[in-house]
Write an enzyme that holds these catalytic residues in place. Structure first.
Site, PDB file in Angstrom:
ATOM      1  N   CYS A  51      -6.831  22.245   6.586  1.00 50.62           N
ATOM      2  CA  CYS A  51      -7.485  22.774   5.393  1.00 50.62           C
ATOM      3  C   CYS A  51      -8.598  23.719   5.817  1.00 50.62           C
ATOM      4  O   CYS A  51      -8.862  23.910   7.003  1.00 50.62           O
ATOM      5  CB  CYS A  51      -8.026  21.654   4.507  1.00 50.62           C
ATOM      6  SG  CYS A  51      -9.280  20.635   5.345  1.00 50.62           S
ATOM      7  N   CYS A  76       1.783 -14.961  16.400  1.00 53.82           N
ATOM      8  CA  CYS A  76       1.530 -16.240  15.741  1.00 53.82           C
ATOM      9  C   CYS A  76       2.544 -17.307  16.102  1.00 53.82           C
ATOM     10  O   CYS A  76       2.415 -18.458  15.667  1.00 53.82           O
ATOM     11  CB  CYS A  76       1.497 -16.066  14.225  1.00 53.82           C
ATOM     12  SG  CYS A  76       3.065 -15.510  13.516  1.00 53.82           S
ATOM     13  N   CYS A 109       8.884   1.583   6.127  1.00 57.78           N
ATOM     14  CA  CYS A 109       8.767   0.683   7.269  1.00 57.78           C
ATOM     15  C   CYS A 109       9.530  -0.628   7.061  1.00 57.78           C
ATOM     16  O   CYS A 109       9.497  -1.497   7.936  1.00 57.78           O
ATOM     17  CB  CYS A 109       7.300   0.379   7.568  1.00 57.78           C
ATOM     18  SG  CYS A 109       6.449  -0.520   6.235  1.00 57.78           S
ATOM     19  N   CYS A 112       1.556  -1.201 -12.472  1.00 56.75           N
ATOM     20  CA  CYS A 112       1.627   0.196 -12.022  1.00 56.75           C
ATOM     21  C   CYS A 112       2.789   0.361 -11.053  1.00 56.75           C
ATOM     22  O   CYS A 112       2.915  -0.387 -10.082  1.00 56.75           O
ATOM     23  CB  CYS A 112       0.312   0.599 -11.356  1.00 56.75           C
ATOM     24  SG  CYS A 112       0.291   2.308 -10.769  1.00 56.75           S
TER      25      CYS A 112
END
Length: 1104
Positions: A757, A860, A914, A925
């Site tokens: 930009c 984990c 992903c 929404c």
């Protein structure tokens, strides 16, 4: 072109010549073909395909008298020659550097091609079609010329030039072809004139003369005479300049013959550089049987070979062939005296056959020998050399200034000595014994022929022979002179041997680091001894240099004391007298200066002393002119520097610069630059020295900006801005730039911009923004803090953006933050791997190399399914994900207790980028942002959301938007539950309306993503349920019904009303225009048919 023999011959010769010219680019290669093309009897309009030859001839000769026509045709020949060169340059493999353009301001072009009509049309045919201001050029898109086309045009240019040249010379075989084009040049003669011309009207022995007018013999039939030859080259004659054998003849120079060397020199002149020369036919001579080039000089009867002199010398140098019997052949009588080596008449040097000038004295080949006596008076303005003492006198003098003999007097006779010694008249060497040649210069004695031999040269009569001896022939009183050629060869051999010996010594000396000048000077000192020059330079030269320095100092002391000494000798050699008051003790000279003077004098010690004094005086005057008047200091400085003026100047300036050096090397800091200092020039000089500003004006501009009121610029910022521009207003804008994040004022040099930009932020805002983004946010949140550019969803922009961002963050982020940025960047790259998996228990990701459904997270240590991303259970072993999901619905009490809320959770949101799964519903929404990869997409159809213009054709939206299919939850959530149930009933799909027995909650328990306090959290819906909604709120019950519609691929368009059909057609850019008088049912059916042709959403989740 017709099928006549001439046309067939024309085509064959044209193709052969065109291929030759296109490959070689040499006009000499196609000269014979051009003569053949010019001699073929065809009309001009048939002979020339590309050139408008007839139009060109008429344009340049129309409405003119015969002399003007001849002059115009001569100009046309010259112009065609230049155009021929342009064409050959284009077809040549080694094309000129500036072949693409032709300049009108070129004087050759202006006086030749531009002086005729039709010249630029030929250039247009070559390819120069682009009109420029100062000429013509090839178009920019053309990288190489069309060699075949250019060769065809060039061949016609050469043919037309040859024909016009033959017309001018009156040797064109078919002038009738130009009857209508050049009527004033091609005229008819009477038949009897033709007969006389055919039979020959010149007398016996008279050379042939070309007719002034060309004749067209049409009234009479052709006589059986041989065709007229086409400009046959003349026979071998003498060169017009040097008298040697000629090999070329120039028609433009009145047919003057030249040899190769003289032709190269004579036609280098610009006015003669474009002359066309023809080769001369030479008589066939027998050549050597070995080399095949040189003429035969020796015939060997043993090996039966006829050889040239060089091959004979090499061939018979072999020991087995030395005894062969060879006979020298007489040279063939030719008009040239240069068929063998020739002897210079002045210096008697034997030169090669092809040499024009003597290699020794550079005199021409036919130069007359040096005359010993001047027959006529010399010019009074030239210098003359005395024949007695060889002194060069002024032209105005009558008597010699040394021996006072008259100008035209002969050399006095050699004084006769009673002994056997005699003096050479050439080098004045006194020979110790009688001989026919001088021992020094190898030149013959004064009267070697026996005309007037002095008495010392006569040998005493031999003693009477003894009685038993044979009668001996009487020998003359003087020695028999050797042949002149042998003496010259001996002298040249001696000179050559001496030169080779000198070169050998120089090469040996260079290996030891000794220069050729030193070798030459050392030979003058030790030439008569067996000592090597290099050894002499090592052992004796230092003593000699000290002696030269002492002699020079003595000369100055004698001059100061008023004595004679060698001072008159110094002055007589041209030396300027020393200073009136020399320093006491004489000049302080160095060995380096003495060595340079000794080398300049060629090893002469006396000359070296004079040269040393002259050089020292010049150096002293140069130092005096620079302001150093102390003679003693100058002498000492020159001695220490070895006579180097720059070194002496450095030594003399060192005491003067000592205060400055002391001030520079002091440890105290340099005072800062004060823009308000009264000495403005001093501040400007300091700016130039410290900041490397480009000019004095920029320094003054920087000081004026710093002196402006109410400014707080730093000196470094102002200097950086002044380096970029000299516009004051632009510099002010550079120094007053507002940061869009903190709204503070900074200079442009302290702002930083991204490559995506045009925004510029201060260094502190830039550092803090990316530090927080790396620590607390996702990798896709690292965008511009002012405009949030670029669009991270675009993979093309993503790769290039992060490659440049890495370079900018390397210098502004802390080391641990920069390492974290690299770690996240690595994870982002790993996510593109199809084997990369996110753990459903924690936030870690890893690469799964196995092919089993059960995988274990290395972080984990918990297991989950690699396909459905659900926590692993033993019942999932050896069954598919769909079978396991069905088993849980039927047998898992916890799953049954959750009812449809568990169903919606298990069929939650999966990121299409992903593949990370979220146990959330799609309600609320529809704009969903993946927390792992920050991919923004619609949770109902998985289509991406765009922040700016998208790649969908004819899309007019520029803000945040996505393109949803008609079966997406984005549109179907606006339907009533009854309408959705009707669509399922129409498709025969069962659905639930009552909650399960285990579900006791009155509030909806479906998990969804909520925005609470600026943070996105996962929590139950909590909305009150109603009967007939299967224990869900209305929003999630509709989501349940839409999931069934998507699973069964039901098209909601079958229930669309008229307005919904029109809106859907417009959304898919279909024609929804209604025809006049069209019924509603027919109109709805036509729109539904069009809409049904558009497929349903390809990315809509469908769990079948």
């Amino acid at each position: 072109m017709g099928d006549s023999p001439e046309s067939v011959q024309m085509e064959e010769v044209r193709q052969t010549a065109q291929s030759l010219l296109a490959s070689s680019g040499s006009a000499q290669d196609v000269k014979a073909q051009v003569l053949t093309l010019a001699s073929i009897a065809l009309p001009v309009s048939e002979k020339y395909r590309h050139l408008t030859a007839e139009e060109m001839l008429k344009e340049n000769t129309a409405g003119r008298s015969k002399p003007e026509v001849l002059e115009s045709l001569s100009r046309l020949v010259k112009a065609l020659s230049i155009l021929e060169k342009y064409g050959c340059n284009l077809t040549s493999p080694s094309r000129p550097r500036y072949w693409r353009s032709v300049k009108h301001n070129n004087p050759v072009f202006r006086t030749t091609v531009d002086a005729i009509k039709g010249g630029r049309r030929v250039l247009f045919l070559y390819g120069y079609t682009n009109q420029q201001i100062d000429g013509l050029s090839f178009p920019d898109e053309v990288s190489e010329p069309d060699c075949d086309g250019v060769a065809a045009v060039t061949l016609e240019v050469m043919t037309l030039r040859t024909e016009v040249d033959m017309l001018l010379k009156g040797i064109h075989p078919h002038p009738e072809c130009f009857k209508d084009i050049l009527p004033c040049l091609v005229q008819q003669e009477k038949p009897e004139d033709v007969v006389l011309k055919l039979l020959g009207d010149r007398g016996e022995g008279e050379p042939a003369r070309p007719a002034p007018l060309l004749v067209k013999p049409t009234p009479l039939p052709r006589l059986p005479q041989p065709p007229k030859p086409l400009a046959a080259p003349p026979a071998v004659s003498e060169c017009n300049l040097c008298g040697g054998a000629s090999s070329l003849v120039c028609p433009s120079c009145s047919d003057k013959p030249f040899c190769d060397a003289c032709d190269d020199l004579y036609h280098r002149h610009p006015s003669r550089a474009d002359h066309k020369r023809d080769k001369i036919l030479k008589t066939q001579q027998e050549t050597c049987s070995i080399c095949g080039i040189s003429s035969v000089h020796i015939q060997c009867s043993t090996c039966i070979q006829r050889l040239c002199s060089n091959c004979d010398r090499l061939f018979h140098s072999h020991p087995d062939r030395r005894g062969h019997s060879r006979t020298k052949l007489a040279a063939a009588a030719t008009a040239s005296p240069s068929l063998s080596t020739w002897e210079c008449a002045h210096c008697t040097t034997l030169n090669e056959t092809r040499a024009v000038l003597c290699t020794t004295c550079d005199r021409p080949r036919l130069a007359t020998p040096a005359i010993s006596v001047q027959d006529g008076p010399q010019s009074q303005n030239t210098e003359w050399k005395c024949k007695s003492c060889t002194v060069v006198n002024q032209g105005s003098s009558i008597l010699c200034s040394v021996c006072e003999r008259p100008r035209l007097a002969d050399r006095p006779p050699v004084p006769v000595d009673l002994g056997s010694k005699w003096t050479c008249q050439f080098c004045t060497f006194v020979n110790s014994k009688p001989s026919a040649a001088c021992e020094m210069c190898s030149l013959p004695s004064k009267d070697s022929a026996g005309l007037s031999v002095p008495l010392p040269l006569q040998q005493p009569p031999p003693p009477p022979p003894p009685a038993f001896a044979k009668e001996q022939p009487e020998s003359g009183g003087k020695p028999q002179p050797m042949p002149r050629a042998n003496l010259d060869q001996k002298r040249q051999k001696t000179m050559r041997e001496d030169g080779l010996a000198l070169i050998h010594r120089i090469k040996e000396a260079e290996k030891r680091g000794v220069s050729p000048e030193e070798v030459y000077a050392a030979l003058s000192m030790c030439g008569g001894s067996s000592v090597s020059p290099c050894d002499w330079l090592t052992s004796e030269l230092p003593h000699l240099l000290d002696e030269i320095c002492a002699m020079a100092a003595s000369v100055q002391l004698n001059y100061r004391a008023g004595g004679g000494g060698t001072q008159p000798v110094v002055e007589g050699d041209g030396c300027v007298p020393p200073e009136p008051n020399p320093p006491a003790g004489g000049a302080k000279l160095s060995r380096a200066e003495a060595k340079l003077a000794w080398l300049a004098a060629g090893g002469d010690k006396e000359k070296a002393v004079r040269q040393l004094l002259r050089d020292r005086q010049v150096k002293m005057r140069e130092l005096h002119s620079l302001g150093f008047q102390d003679k003693a200091q100058c002498e000492e400085a020159l001695r220490q520097s070895g006579g180097d003026v720059k070194g002496a100047l450095s030594l003399l300036q060192r005491p003067l610069m000592e205060p400055f050096h002391q001030r520079i090397w002091l440890d105290q800091p340099e005072p800062p630059i004060n823009p308000k200092h009264p000495d403005k020039q001093r501040m400007c000089r300091r700016l130039l020295a410290l900041y490397d500003l480009p000019s004095w004006g920029r320094c003054e501009l920087a000081l004026s900006l710093l002196q402006e009121p109410d400014v707080n610029y730093s000196l470094e910022d102002v200097v950086q801005a002044v380096k970029e521009s000299q516009d004051r207003e632009f510099i002010r804008r550079l120094l007053n730039t507002e940061c869009p994040v903190c709204l503070s004022i900074f200079p442009r040099s302290k702002m930083q911009s991204l490559t995506s930009c045009q925004c510029s932020v201060c260094h502190e805002c830039f550092r803090q923004h990316f530090t927080i983004a790396v620590r607390d946010k996702h990798i896709r949140d690292m965008v511009c803090p002012a405009c949030s550019e670029p669009d991270i969803n675009d993979p093309e922009q993503l790769d290039s953006y992060f490659s440049t961002l890495d370079i900018q963050l390397r210098d502004c982020l802390e080391l641990e933050v920069y390492d974290l940025f690299h770690k996240k960047l690595t994870e982002h790259a790993l996510m593109k791997d199809p084997k990369f998996l996110w753990c459903c228990h924690c936030t870690s990701g890893f690469i799964n190399d196995g092919n089993q459904l059960k995988v274990t997270c290395p972080s984990c240590r918990k297991s989950f399914c690699a396909q459905c991303k659900k926590p692993w259970e033993p019942q999932h072993q050896d069954v598919s994900c769909e079978q396991f999901q069905l088993w849980k619905r039927e047998n898992d009490p916890e799953y049954q207790r959750q009812g449809l809320a568990g169903y919606l959770r298990d069929n939650g949101i999966t990121c299409p980028e992903c593949k990370f799964q979220y146990a959330l519903t799609k309600g609320g929404c529809m704009h969903f942002t993946c927390s792992q990869c920050r991919h923004q997409f619609c949770s109902g159809c998985n289509n991406p959301y765009y922040k700016t213009e998208c790649k969908v054709p004819r899309c007019k939206f520029s803000g945040l938007h996505a393109h949803h299919p008609r079966d997406c939850l984005f549109y179907l959530r606006d339907w009533d539950a009854d309408q959705l149930q009707a669509l399922l009933q129409r498709g025969g799909v069962a659905f639930n309306t009552d909650p399960s027995n285990e579900t006791q909650n009155d509030a909806c328990g479906v998990m969804e993503q909520k925005d609470e306090g600026g943070q996105q959290t996962d929590s139950p819906c909590g909305v009150q349920t109603q009967p007939g909604q299967a224990g869900l709120c209305m929003k999630h019950y509709k989501e349940y019904l839409v999931s069934l519609i998507n699973d069964n691929c039901l098209d909601p368009a079958v229930l669309y009303k008229t307005q919904e059909l029109v809106t859907a057609c417009e959304r898919h850019q279909l024609d929804a225009t209604r025809t006049d008088g069209e019924d509603d049912n027919v109109y709805n059916a036509r729109l539904l048919k069009k809409l049904m042709e558009v497929p349903l959403g390809e990315k809509v989740p469908r769990n079948k």
